[in-house]
Design an enzyme around this catalytic site. Sequence first.
Site, PDB file in Angstrom:
ATOM      1  N   HIS A 136       0.874  -1.176   0.000  1.00 28.29           N
ATOM      2  CA  HIS A 136       0.000   0.000   0.000  1.00 28.29           C
ATOM      3  C   HIS A 136       0.913   1.229   0.000  1.00 28.29           C
ATOM      4  O   HIS A 136       2.022   1.178   0.538  1.00 28.29           O
ATOM      5  CB  HIS A 136      -0.839  -0.053   1.279  1.00 28.29           C
ATOM      6  CG  HIS A 136      -1.917   0.962   1.389  1.00 28.29           C
ATOM      7  ND1 HIS A 136      -1.695   2.237   1.841  1.00 28.29           N
ATOM      8  CD2 HIS A 136      -3.244   0.888   1.122  1.00 28.29           C
ATOM      9  CE1 HIS A 136      -2.847   2.906   1.857  1.00 28.29           C
ATOM     10  NE2 HIS A 136      -3.797   2.109   1.428  1.00 28.29           N
ATOM     11  N   ASP A 213       2.823  -4.908   7.566  1.00 24.99           N
ATOM     12  CA  ASP A 213       1.603  -4.116   7.478  1.00 24.99           C
ATOM     13  C   ASP A 213       0.440  -5.107   7.549  1.00 24.99           C
ATOM     14  O   ASP A 213       0.167  -5.834   6.587  1.00 24.99           O
ATOM     15  CB  ASP A 213       1.615  -3.334   6.156  1.00 24.99           C
ATOM     16  CG  ASP A 213       0.264  -2.680   5.852  1.00 24.99           C
ATOM     17  OD1 ASP A 213      -0.711  -2.927   6.592  1.00 24.99           O
ATOM     18  OD2 ASP A 213       0.195  -1.935   4.854  1.00 24.99           O
ATOM     19  N   GLN A 216      -4.839  -5.482   6.498  1.00 25.46           N
ATOM     20  CA  GLN A 216      -5.854  -6.347   5.884  1.00 25.46           C
ATOM     21  C   GLN A 216      -5.826  -7.763   6.423  1.00 25.46           C
ATOM     22  O   GLN A 216      -6.610  -8.605   5.973  1.00 25.46           O
ATOM     23  CB  GLN A 216      -5.656  -6.379   4.352  1.00 25.46           C
ATOM     24  CG  GLN A 216      -5.827  -5.039   3.682  1.00 25.46           C
ATOM     25  CD  GLN A 216      -7.261  -4.512   3.757  1.00 25.46           C
ATOM     26  OE1 GLN A 216      -8.211  -5.252   4.034  1.00 25.46           O
ATOM     27  NE2 GLN A 216      -7.415  -3.223   3.537  1.00 25.46           N
ATOM     28  N   LYS A 239     -10.884  -0.895  10.292  1.00 24.96           N
ATOM     29  CA  LYS A 239     -11.079  -2.074   9.429  1.00 24.96           C
ATOM     30  C   LYS A 239     -11.445  -3.296  10.273  1.00 24.96           C
ATOM     31  O   LYS A 239     -11.619  -4.390   9.768  1.00 24.96           O
ATOM     32  CB  LYS A 239      -9.810  -2.358   8.626  1.00 24.96           C
ATOM     33  CG  LYS A 239      -9.452  -1.237   7.645  1.00 24.96           C
ATOM     34  CD  LYS A 239      -8.234  -1.595   6.835  1.00 24.96           C
ATOM     35  CE  LYS A 239      -7.570  -0.404   6.200  1.00 24.96           C
ATOM     36  NZ  LYS A 239      -8.248   0.124   5.029  1.00 24.96           N
ATOM     37  N   CYS A 377      -4.873   2.701  -3.754  1.00 19.62           N
ATOM     38  CA  CYS A 377      -3.600   3.120  -3.125  1.00 19.62           C
ATOM     39  C   CYS A 377      -2.491   2.113  -3.368  1.00 19.62           C
ATOM     40  O   CYS A 377      -1.612   1.926  -2.503  1.00 19.62           O
ATOM     41  CB  CYS A 377      -3.765   3.359  -1.624  1.00 19.62           C
ATOM     42  SG  CYS A 377      -4.843   4.725  -1.237  1.00 19.62           S
TER      43      CYS A 377
HETATM   44  N1  PMP Z   1      -2.078  -0.844   4.458  1.00 19.33           N
HETATM   45  C1  PMP Z   1      -3.043  -1.529   3.854  1.00 19.33           C
HETATM   46  C2  PMP Z   1      -2.742  -2.889   3.311  1.00 19.33           C
HETATM   47  C3  PMP Z   1      -4.320  -0.987   3.742  1.00 19.33           C
HETATM   48  O1  PMP Z   1      -5.282  -1.656   3.144  1.00 19.33           O
HETATM   49  C4  PMP Z   1      -4.572   0.304   4.273  1.00 19.33           C
HETATM   50  C5  PMP Z   1      -5.924   0.962   4.160  1.00 19.33           C
HETATM   51  N2  PMP Z   1      -6.499   0.859   2.895  1.00 19.33           N
HETATM   52  C6  PMP Z   1      -3.516   0.972   4.903  1.00 19.33           C
HETATM   53  C7  PMP Z   1      -2.296   0.375   4.976  1.00 19.33           C
HETATM   54  C8  PMP Z   1      -3.693   2.336   5.501  1.00 19.33           C
HETATM   55  O2  PMP Z   1      -4.574   2.268   6.584  1.00 19.33           O
HETATM   56  P1  PMP Z   1      -5.064   3.618   7.281  1.00 19.33           P
HETATM   57  O3  PMP Z   1      -5.638   4.471   6.187  1.00 19.33           O
HETATM   58  O4  PMP Z   1      -6.124   3.140   8.238  1.00 19.33           O
HETATM   59  O5  PMP Z   1      -3.897   4.234   7.945  1.00 19.33           O
END
Ligand code: PMP
Length: 419
Positions: A136, A213, A216, A239, A377
Amino acid sequence: MKLIDSALKPEFTSMFDVEHIRADFPILKLQVEGKPLVYLDNAASSQMPQQVIDRLVRYQTSEHANINRGVHYLSETATAEYESARRRLQHFINAREDREVVFTSGTTDSINLVMHGYGRKYIRAGDEIILTTLEHHSNIVPWQMLAEEKGAKIRVVPISDAGELLVDEYEKLFNARTKFVGVLHVSNALGTINPVKEMIAFAHARGVPVLVDGAQAAPHMAVDVQDLDCDFYAFSGHKLCGPTGIGVLYGKAELLERMQPFKGGGDMILSVTFEKTTYNSIPHKFEAGTPPIAAAIGLGAAVDYLSAIGLDTISAYELKLLNYATEQISNLPGVRVIGTAARKTAVLSFVMEGVHPHDIGTLLNHEGVAVRTGHHCVQPVMLRLRVPATARASFAFYNTMAEVDTLISGIRTVQKVFT
Ligand code: PMP
């Protein structure tokens, strides 16, 4: 300590009963465009059960004050509940100690904390940081900023056409200059589950720390940070059926202790004079200012709720949803699934011949179906798989097979409109 408050237990019998579960989520009763809402945007943010909403109301109506150092009843209560939430999160990911759980505002904030706290202290000119194509943007951009500041280099693990990491290539990237690895546990765009445990073991054999990270992964599978042996693990509350504005950074105590603070201010200090400031112990060293107290307590309630259902039960049910949806969508001509890894969570990204994903999303919305469209993203993934964007249905344990059918019939409607 009693970890799972019986009031938070979802009402269901020994069998997984999705209708009972759905009754806990008030938002799922909404109508959109005159149709029952079919919420398939869970990878972006999941919905909140009544038990978590009630916990937030209880906090605001009978427990709220600023935490730490207060001697009055409400401050002591809020402090105790905030720290109890930390222990709930500790147990949720099986961290060794509660001081290894830092509350942040989310995954992005957690990764930035590691970049500033660890990266800026220990990464030097010429050092190399390994990331993967699947990351991401939140696990790319902070490291690029660091690399630019320090004169370090980013190396990237490639992926296959199915969206799986090429682990052999990962191993080949290591050399004496490798100083850090950042890898996502589960891909938000494709659902790929990465072999992080093996990747961590490989990095550790070369003395390299690893940040995972888990944004998910934490909502969809049991996470055990001691079993993974990761050095850092980041995830977000929103999430996980919890509130926005709260997240977690897990870090091994010995690493957190060696790191420099990311943000300065109140609560992260032991003493301040204009000559010298001494920092608080972990995790408080990383929690400057008034934290999101209510959100942390809400997240504690959310992980109680998920644990009461059982993460293994959730994974097994969501896999059934994914398999059913994948089978149904593959019967549709002109629709291609993007991300076909052997091990996946319930994320179904797809493209349709002659239809832009944004049009898919807009037309599905007319059917009450919420999916996300765009690059999610992860622009490097889109570039590698040669698609400008995808439509993405992402499932949670409160989705049903009937909702998959609504998605599929919605896609058929889109096809009719465009032919
Ligand atoms: N890493 C991953 C794999 C994500 O899916 C997301 C959110 N789409 C993020 C990081 C960022 O999370 P946040 O916007 O809650 O900081």
